[in-house]
Motif scaffolding. Sequence first.
Motif, mmCIF file in Angstrom:
data_model
loop_
_atom_site.group_PDB
_atom_site.id
_atom_site.type_symbol
_atom_site.label_atom_id
_atom_site.label_comp_id
_atom_site.label_asym_id
_atom_site.label_seq_id
_atom_site.Cartn_x
_atom_site.Cartn_y
_atom_site.Cartn_z
ATOM 1 N N ILE A 83 -8.820 13.687 -56.888
ATOM 2 C CA ILE A 83 -7.701 13.173 -57.677
ATOM 3 C C ILE A 83 -7.225 11.812 -57.161
ATOM 4 C CG2 ILE A 83 -6.900 15.455 -58.378
ATOM 5 C CD1 ILE A 83 -4.687 15.214 -56.290
ATOM 6 N N TYR A 84 -7.541 11.488 -55.907
ATOM 7 C CA TYR A 84 -7.148 10.200 -55.340
ATOM 8 C C TYR A 84 -8.220 9.128 -55.517
ATOM 9 C CZ TYR A 84 -3.777 13.208 -52.954
ATOM 10 O OH TYR A 84 -2.801 14.118 -52.668
ATOM 11 N N LEU A 85 -9.387 9.525 -55.967
ATOM 12 C CA LEU A 85 -10.536 8.613 -55.970
ATOM 13 C C LEU A 85 -10.298 7.370 -56.810
ATOM 14 C CD1 LEU A 85 -13.427 7.929 -55.170
ATOM 15 C CD2 LEU A 85 -14.232 9.382 -57.055
ATOM 16 N N ASN A 86 -9.824 7.529 -58.040
ATOM 17 C CA ASN A 86 -9.646 6.362 -58.900
ATOM 18 C C ASN A 86 -8.634 5.379 -58.333
ATOM 19 O OD1 ASN A 86 -11.542 7.121 -60.795
ATOM 20 N ND2 ASN A 86 -10.066 8.210 -62.089
ATOM 21 N N SER A 87 -7.565 5.901 -57.716
ATOM 22 C CA SER A 87 -6.558 5.021 -57.116
ATOM 23 C C SER A 87 -7.145 4.208 -55.970
ATOM 24 C CB SER A 87 -5.370 5.847 -56.608
ATOM 25 O OG SER A 87 -4.690 6.464 -57.676
ATOM 26 N N ILE A 88 -7.966 4.864 -55.154
ATOM 27 C CA ILE A 88 -8.562 4.174 -54.010
ATOM 28 C C ILE A 88 -9.622 3.180 -54.469
ATOM 29 C CG2 ILE A 88 -9.992 4.518 -51.948
ATOM 30 C CD1 ILE A 88 -8.336 7.008 -51.379
ATOM 31 N N ARG A 89 -10.377 3.532 -55.489
ATOM 32 C CA ARG A 89 -11.364 2.590 -56.014
ATOM 33 C C ARG A 89 -10.676 1.340 -56.562
ATOM 34 N NH1 ARG A 89 -15.452 5.512 -60.000
ATOM 35 N NH2 ARG A 89 -16.704 3.659 -59.583
ATOM 36 N N GLN A 90 -9.593 1.554 -57.287
ATOM 37 C CA GLN A 90 -8.836 0.421 -57.825
ATOM 38 C C GLN A 90 -8.282 -0.442 -56.696
ATOM 39 O OE1 GLN A 90 -8.281 -0.208 -61.261
ATOM 40 N NE2 GLN A 90 -7.389 -2.159 -60.622
ATOM 41 N N TYR A 149 -7.673 -11.068 -65.967
ATOM 42 C CA TYR A 149 -8.314 -10.013 -66.742
ATOM 43 C C TYR A 149 -9.802 -9.957 -66.406
ATOM 44 C CZ TYR A 149 -4.012 -9.964 -69.450
ATOM 45 O OH TYR A 149 -2.709 -9.861 -69.828
ATOM 46 N N GLY A 150 -10.361 -8.794 -66.554
ATOM 47 C CA GLY A 150 -11.774 -8.619 -66.263
ATOM 48 C C GLY A 150 -12.007 -8.250 -64.818
ATOM 49 N N ARG A 151 -13.222 -7.916 -64.501
ATOM 50 C CA ARG A 151 -13.571 -7.483 -63.153
ATOM 51 C C ARG A 151 -14.509 -8.483 -62.512
ATOM 52 N NH1 ARG A 151 -14.568 -0.915 -63.671
ATOM 53 N NH2 ARG A 151 -12.402 -0.363 -64.145
ATOM 54 N N SER A 152 -14.091 -9.037 -61.411
ATOM 55 C CA SER A 152 -14.899 -10.005 -60.679
ATOM 56 C C SER A 152 -15.978 -9.277 -59.883
ATOM 57 C CB SER A 152 -14.015 -10.799 -59.715
ATOM 58 O OG SER A 152 -13.491 -9.934 -58.713
ATOM 59 N N PRO A 153 -16.985 -9.997 -59.394
ATOM 60 C CA PRO A 153 -17.987 -9.376 -58.523
ATOM 61 C C PRO A 153 -17.358 -8.741 -57.286
ATOM 62 C CG PRO A 153 -18.803 -11.466 -59.336
ATOM 63 C CD PRO A 153 -17.364 -11.380 -59.764
ATOM 64 N N GLU A 154 -16.288 -9.355 -56.761
ATOM 65 C CA GLU A 154 -15.620 -8.789 -55.586
ATOM 66 C C GLU A 154 -14.933 -7.471 -55.940
ATOM 67 O OE1 GLU A 154 -16.426 -12.955 -55.018
ATOM 68 O OE2 GLU A 154 -15.228 -11.981 -56.579
ATOM 69 N N PHE A 155 -14.298 -7.439 -57.112
ATOM 70 C CA PHE A 155 -13.679 -6.182 -57.548
ATOM 71 C C PHE A 155 -14.748 -5.106 -57.703
ATOM 72 C CE2 PHE A 155 -12.442 -2.995 -60.552
ATOM 73 C CZ PHE A 155 -11.108 -2.724 -60.234
ATOM 74 N N PHE A 156 -15.854 -5.463 -58.338
ATOM 75 C CA PHE A 156 -16.963 -4.519 -58.513
ATOM 76 C C PHE A 156 -17.425 -3.964 -57.177
ATOM 77 C CE2 PHE A 156 -21.567 -4.405 -57.832
ATOM 78 C CZ PHE A 156 -21.922 -3.293 -58.591
ATOM 79 N N ALA A 196 -23.785 -9.225 -54.634
ATOM 80 C CA ALA A 196 -24.968 -9.764 -55.316
ATOM 81 C C ALA A 196 -25.557 -8.762 -56.304
ATOM 82 C CB ALA A 196 -26.022 -10.169 -54.291
ATOM 83 N N MET A 197 -25.171 -7.494 -56.176
ATOM 84 C CA MET A 197 -25.655 -6.459 -57.088
ATOM 85 C C MET A 197 -24.848 -6.408 -58.379
ATOM 86 S SD MET A 197 -26.258 -3.452 -54.248
ATOM 87 C CE MET A 197 -26.527 -2.151 -55.476
ATOM 88 N N TYR A 198 -23.827 -7.251 -58.478
ATOM 89 C CA TYR A 198 -22.953 -7.254 -59.664
ATOM 90 C C TYR A 198 -23.769 -7.267 -60.956
ATOM 91 C CZ TYR A 198 -19.429 -8.905 -62.992
ATOM 92 O OH TYR A 198 -18.599 -9.046 -64.074
ATOM 93 N N ASN A 199 -24.723 -8.189 -60.987
ATOM 94 C CA ASN A 199 -25.687 -8.183 -62.094
ATOM 95 C C ASN A 199 -26.986 -7.562 -61.611
ATOM 96 O OD1 ASN A 199 -24.333 -9.457 -64.312
ATOM 97 N ND2 ASN A 199 -24.468 -11.404 -63.209
ATOM 98 N N PRO A 200 -27.441 -6.466 -62.193
ATOM 99 C CA PRO A 200 -26.979 -5.882 -63.452
ATOM 100 C C PRO A 200 -26.113 -4.619 -63.298
ATOM 101 C CG PRO A 200 -29.127 -5.010 -62.914
ATOM 102 C CD PRO A 200 -28.728 -5.906 -61.753
ATOM 103 N N PHE A 201 -25.732 -4.244 -62.067
ATOM 104 C CA PHE A 201 -25.171 -2.919 -61.865
ATOM 105 C C PHE A 201 -23.770 -2.733 -62.447
ATOM 106 C CE2 PHE A 201 -28.646 -2.783 -58.875
ATOM 107 C CZ PHE A 201 -29.078 -1.474 -58.960
ATOM 108 N N HIS A 202 -23.028 -3.820 -62.701
ATOM 109 C CA HIS A 202 -21.689 -3.626 -63.264
ATOM 110 C C HIS A 202 -21.735 -3.086 -64.686
ATOM 111 C CE1 HIS A 202 -22.474 -7.462 -65.271
ATOM 112 N NE2 HIS A 202 -21.390 -7.280 -65.994
ATOM 113 N N GLU A 203 -22.913 -3.197 -65.322
ATOM 114 C CA GLU A 203 -23.071 -2.675 -66.677
ATOM 115 C C GLU A 203 -23.720 -1.297 -66.699
ATOM 116 O OE1 GLU A 203 -25.300 -5.733 -68.619
ATOM 117 O OE2 GLU A 203 -23.494 -6.882 -69.136
#
Length: 210
Positions: free
Chosen positions: A8-15, A85-92, A122-129
């Motif tokens: 239940i805490y996972l999404n908060s910690i990921r964010q 807005y949006g998710r940067s590679p660092e956020f990912f 560096a894995m942002y592309n393509p893994f963020h999709e």
Amino acid sequence: MTHAYDEIYLNSIRQAMGDMLHFAVHDMGWDIDKFYDCFIRSGVASEMEAQEPLYGVGRSGYEIALDVYYRITGIESDVEPEYVYGRSPEFFAGWSVAYYSWVRSKSYSEINLAVPITDVIAMYNPFHEMDISQFVIEINNRMEEYREESRLKRLRTYASLTQRELAERSGVSKRMIEQYEQGRKSLKNASAYTVIKLADALSCDCRELL
């Protein structure tokens, strides 16, 4: 598998992890490798892994980044976040590593040794999709490659041998040894003869190499 904290805490910690890395780089101007090293050395990383009350759900990502800065420097920063807005590679990277740490029960430090945070970015592309399960599979593979690399290298270093000396003792070429140590080839796919010769040269059991 036992996880460090409840799902239940996972999404908060990921964010929080995603926001922390984005804020540290884009608002505070930190080099990502230096910041991540401070994140681990400051003790904040281990507290997040253990879901300590302050860092489990009690702090935002930018507040956590400021805490890391204060713990390392002893100086309070007054930098404010500029929300985008949006998710940067660092956020990912933060968002994904937090999930991997939870699902595989691995520490941020352990993951970073095998897959440095810059490699995750560096894995942002393509893994963020992709689905997060694909990220987990890729990091699993890289963790295994790291274990193979460090295992042979560790045994060679313990035996006080250079790669060239190990090649001369074992009859396995220096180039092949380099490839095994760097994870470009797997000893699990090597011939039994190669494994035995390396084990004999290192005075160890074949199972220690595999």
